[in-house]
Structures are given as structure tokens and as C-alpha cells.
Design a protein around this motif. Structure first.
Motif, PDB file in Angstrom:
ATOM      1  N   GLU A  73       0.821  -1.201   0.000  1.00  0.00           N
ATOM      2  CA  GLU A  73       0.000   0.000   0.000  1.00  0.00           C
ATOM      3  C   GLU A  73       0.862   1.261   0.000  1.00  0.00           C
ATOM      4  O   GLU A  73       0.523   2.253  -0.630  1.00  0.00           O
ATOM      5  CB  GLU A  73      -0.940  -0.001   1.207  1.00  0.00           C
ATOM      6  CG  GLU A  73      -1.921  -1.145   1.225  1.00  0.00           C
ATOM      7  CD  GLU A  73      -2.887  -1.142   0.066  1.00  0.00           C
ATOM      8  OE1 GLU A  73      -3.165  -0.057  -0.473  1.00  0.00           O
ATOM      9  OE2 GLU A  73      -3.360  -2.220  -0.310  1.00  0.00           O
ATOM     10  N   VAL A  74       1.972   1.235   0.695  1.00  0.00           N
ATOM     11  CA  VAL A  74       2.851   2.405   0.738  1.00  0.00           C
ATOM     12  C   VAL A  74       3.499   2.639  -0.624  1.00  0.00           C
ATOM     13  O   VAL A  74       3.833   3.779  -0.968  1.00  0.00           O
ATOM     14  CB  VAL A  74       3.898   2.232   1.867  1.00  0.00           C
ATOM     15  CG1 VAL A  74       4.991   3.262   1.778  1.00  0.00           C
ATOM     16  CG2 VAL A  74       3.206   2.306   3.216  1.00  0.00           C
ATOM     17  N   VAL A  75       3.646   1.598  -1.429  1.00  0.00           N
ATOM     18  CA  VAL A  75       4.212   1.760  -2.775  1.00  0.00           C
ATOM     19  C   VAL A  75       3.337   2.694  -3.606  1.00  0.00           C
ATOM     20  O   VAL A  75       3.827   3.401  -4.481  1.00  0.00           O
ATOM     21  CB  VAL A  75       4.373   0.380  -3.456  1.00  0.00           C
ATOM     22  CG1 VAL A  75       4.656   0.508  -4.928  1.00  0.00           C
ATOM     23  CG2 VAL A  75       5.472  -0.392  -2.780  1.00  0.00           C
ATOM     24  N   PHE A  76       2.032   2.731  -3.319  1.00  0.00           N
ATOM     25  CA  PHE A  76       1.147   3.633  -4.052  1.00  0.00           C
ATOM     26  C   PHE A  76       1.426   5.103  -3.737  1.00  0.00           C
ATOM     27  O   PHE A  76       0.979   5.989  -4.470  1.00  0.00           O
ATOM     28  CB  PHE A  76      -0.318   3.314  -3.748  1.00  0.00           C
ATOM     29  CG  PHE A  76      -0.777   2.022  -4.339  1.00  0.00           C
ATOM     30  CD1 PHE A  76      -0.703   1.791  -5.703  1.00  0.00           C
ATOM     31  CD2 PHE A  76      -1.295   1.028  -3.535  1.00  0.00           C
ATOM     32  CE1 PHE A  76      -1.118   0.605  -6.247  1.00  0.00           C
ATOM     33  CE2 PHE A  76      -1.721  -0.154  -4.068  1.00  0.00           C
ATOM     34  CZ  PHE A  76      -1.632  -0.372  -5.433  1.00  0.00           C
ATOM     35  N   LEU A  77       2.129   5.363  -2.660  1.00  0.00           N
ATOM     36  CA  LEU A  77       2.445   6.746  -2.315  1.00  0.00           C
ATOM     37  C   LEU A  77       3.530   7.339  -3.211  1.00  0.00           C
ATOM     38  O   LEU A  77       3.561   8.551  -3.423  1.00  0.00           O
ATOM     39  CB  LEU A  77       2.891   6.831  -0.847  1.00  0.00           C
ATOM     40  CG  LEU A  77       1.820   6.574   0.198  1.00  0.00           C
ATOM     41  CD1 LEU A  77       2.446   6.497   1.567  1.00  0.00           C
ATOM     42  CD2 LEU A  77       0.761   7.641   0.151  1.00  0.00           C
ATOM     43  N   LEU A  78       4.421   6.514  -3.731  1.00  0.00           N
ATOM     44  CA  LEU A  78       5.539   7.034  -4.518  1.00  0.00           C
ATOM     45  C   LEU A  78       5.090   7.737  -5.805  1.00  0.00           C
ATOM     46  O   LEU A  78       5.474   8.889  -6.040  1.00  0.00           O
ATOM     47  CB  LEU A  78       6.545   5.927  -4.829  1.00  0.00           C
ATOM     48  CG  LEU A  78       7.753   6.373  -5.632  1.00  0.00           C
ATOM     49  CD1 LEU A  78       8.604   7.330  -4.816  1.00  0.00           C
ATOM     50  CD2 LEU A  78       8.561   5.195  -6.077  1.00  0.00           C
ATOM     51  N   PRO A  79       4.258   7.111  -6.656  1.00  0.00           N
ATOM     52  CA  PRO A  79       3.841   7.843  -7.867  1.00  0.00           C
ATOM     53  C   PRO A  79       3.064   9.117  -7.537  1.00  0.00           C
ATOM     54  O   PRO A  79       3.190  10.128  -8.230  1.00  0.00           O
ATOM     55  CB  PRO A  79       2.944   6.847  -8.613  1.00  0.00           C
ATOM     56  CG  PRO A  79       3.230   5.539  -8.025  1.00  0.00           C
ATOM     57  CD  PRO A  79       3.745   5.756  -6.649  1.00  0.00           C
ATOM     58  N   TRP A  80       2.288   9.063  -6.480  1.00  0.00           N
ATOM     59  CA  TRP A  80       1.544  10.251  -6.065  1.00  0.00           C
ATOM     60  C   TRP A  80       2.500  11.352  -5.634  1.00  0.00           C
ATOM     61  O   TRP A  80       2.309  12.521  -5.974  1.00  0.00           O
ATOM     62  CB  TRP A  80       0.598   9.872  -4.923  1.00  0.00           C
ATOM     63  CG  TRP A  80      -0.056  11.029  -4.287  1.00  0.00           C
ATOM     64  CD1 TRP A  80      -1.144  11.714  -4.745  1.00  0.00           C
ATOM     65  CD2 TRP A  80       0.335  11.666  -3.069  1.00  0.00           C
ATOM     66  NE1 TRP A  80      -1.456  12.734  -3.884  1.00  0.00           N
ATOM     67  CE2 TRP A  80      -0.558  12.728  -2.845  1.00  0.00           C
ATOM     68  CE3 TRP A  80       1.349  11.443  -2.150  1.00  0.00           C
ATOM     69  CZ2 TRP A  80      -0.459  13.550  -1.742  1.00  0.00           C
ATOM     70  CZ3 TRP A  80       1.441  12.263  -1.052  1.00  0.00           C
ATOM     71  CH2 TRP A  80       0.553  13.305  -0.856  1.00  0.00           C
TER      72      TRP A  80
END
Length: 136
Positions: A73-80
């Protein structure tokens, strides 16, 4: 139009025939040398001691799965975060909602006691009683 579907059908038929041919050839060519050692469960080169169907504590796997879920879930923070300035206020609010959902999940797992490596005796007794009720 139908020619395109014919190509797909031919590809599927050739693929199925390839699988069937390989399974048949391997069945005909394999050696049939079976011994008792082939039926022993293999565990890192060690000879098994005792019954292989034992109950073991799954706490490590639960913690690993929880870590994996939150890590993905934290991986989704990088593109954002990379395009944060172009997205504006609406995307910022969406990410706050996403992080709030993650925090609710973390609070639930924490309250349930799944993050505790050494659980209290009361939790162990409750878990054991639930297992006993499932067995009966």
C-alpha cells in the motif's frame, strides 16, 4: 474479421497439442524407479523426525502478511508523491483518505493483538478455546 479469430483458434489448438505431446513423451520416457525415500517429506536436506502434520504457531506468517499488505500500500504513495505539485488539492485529499484507511487497518490489527510477538496468556487461552470449538 473471421480470419483474425481463426488465427487465435489455430494458436490455441497448436498450444494444446504441444502440451499433450510433451506430457505423452514424458510419460513414455520417464524411469519407474520408486523407493520409500521418495515418499518422505523433504525439508532442507534434513531427515524428518516425527509426524509431519503438527500444529504450529502461525503468528510469524500473520505478521509477514500484515507487513506485506502495508508495504504494498505504501508503494502507491511514490507515484503520487512524484507528481504531487501537478495534482492539486483534490488529489491531496484523496491521499489523506487513503492514508486514513491504512491507519484504520493498522489500528484494527494493533487492537486485535496481531502485532504482538509474545501474546498475553489471556489471548492464548481465548485462541485455544476457539480452536477447540472449531474441532468439535
Amino acid at each position: 474479421m473471421l480470419f483474425n479469430f481463426a488465427n487465435v483458434l489455430i494458436f490455441i489448438i497448436v498450444g494444446c497439442l504441444f502440451v499433450i505431446l510433451n506430457l505423452t513423451v514424458s510419460r513414455l520416457l520417464h524411469t519407474k524407479l520408486f523407493s520409500g525415500e521418495k515418499y518422505i517429506p523433504y525439508e532442507c536436506g534434513e531427515d524428518p523426525i516425527g509426524d509431519t502434520r503438527i500444529k504450529f504457531n502461525t503468528r510469524f506468517y500473520v505478521i509477514a502478511l500484515i507487513f506485506l499488505i502495508f508495504d504494498v500500500e505504501v508503494v502507491f504513495l511514490l507515484p503520487w508523491a512524484v507528481v504531487f505539485r501537478e495534482l492539486g488539492l483534490f488529489a491531496f485529499l484523496e491521499m489523506l483518505v487513503f492514508i486514513a484507511i491504512l491507519l484504520v487497518g493498522l489500528a484494527y490489527v494493533w487492537a486485535k493483538g496481531d502485532l504482538e510477538w509474545i501474546r498475553s496468556t489471556q489471548l492464548e487461552i481465548q485462541s485455544f478455546q476457539r480452536e477447540e470449538s472449531y474441532d468439535n
